[in-house]
Scaffold this motif. Structure first.
Motif, PDB file in Angstrom:
ATOM      1  N   THR A   4       1.646  -1.515  -0.204  1.00 13.40           N
ATOM      2  CA  THR A   4      -0.074  -0.293  -0.045  1.00 13.40           C
ATOM      3  C   THR A   4       1.105   1.665   0.342  1.00 13.40           C
ATOM      4  O   THR A   4       0.702   2.186  -0.953  1.00 13.40           O
ATOM      5  CB  THR A   4      -0.609  -0.070   1.429  1.00 13.40           C
ATOM      6  N   HIS A  30      -4.222   0.346  -7.826  1.00  9.78           N
ATOM      7  CA  HIS A  30      -4.309   0.906  -5.562  1.00  9.78           C
ATOM      8  C   HIS A  30      -5.784  -0.023  -5.858  1.00  9.78           C
ATOM      9  O   HIS A  30      -5.691  -0.401  -5.096  1.00  9.78           O
ATOM     10  CB  HIS A  30      -4.275   1.856  -5.170  1.00  9.78           C
ATOM     11  N   VAL A  34      -7.538  -2.820  -3.082  1.00 10.84           N
ATOM     12  CA  VAL A  34      -8.216  -2.296  -1.790  1.00 10.84           C
ATOM     13  C   VAL A  34      -9.698  -3.118  -2.253  1.00 10.84           C
ATOM     14  O   VAL A  34      -9.957  -3.442  -1.137  1.00 10.84           O
ATOM     15  CB  VAL A  34      -8.367  -1.082  -2.053  1.00 10.84           C
TER      16      VAL A  34
END
Length: 42
Positions: A4, A30, A34
């Motif tokens: 992350t 990203h 998630v």
């Protein structure tokens, strides 16, 4: 957590480097990671 942070750093570096394509790519990566994490925790 390390992944992350790397993604966030890449997202922040892209505008500084004036690299819109990298920004789009890293943001997509990203968000996908998630979403995957959220699916695995629900």
């Amino acid at each position: 957590m390390g992944r992350t942070l790397r993604e966030h750093r890449a997202i922040l570096a892209a505008p500084r480097d004036r690299d819109a394509e990298a920004l789009r790519s890293w943001a997509t990566v990203h968000i996908a990671s998630v979403e995957q994490w959220l699916r695995s925790t629900l």
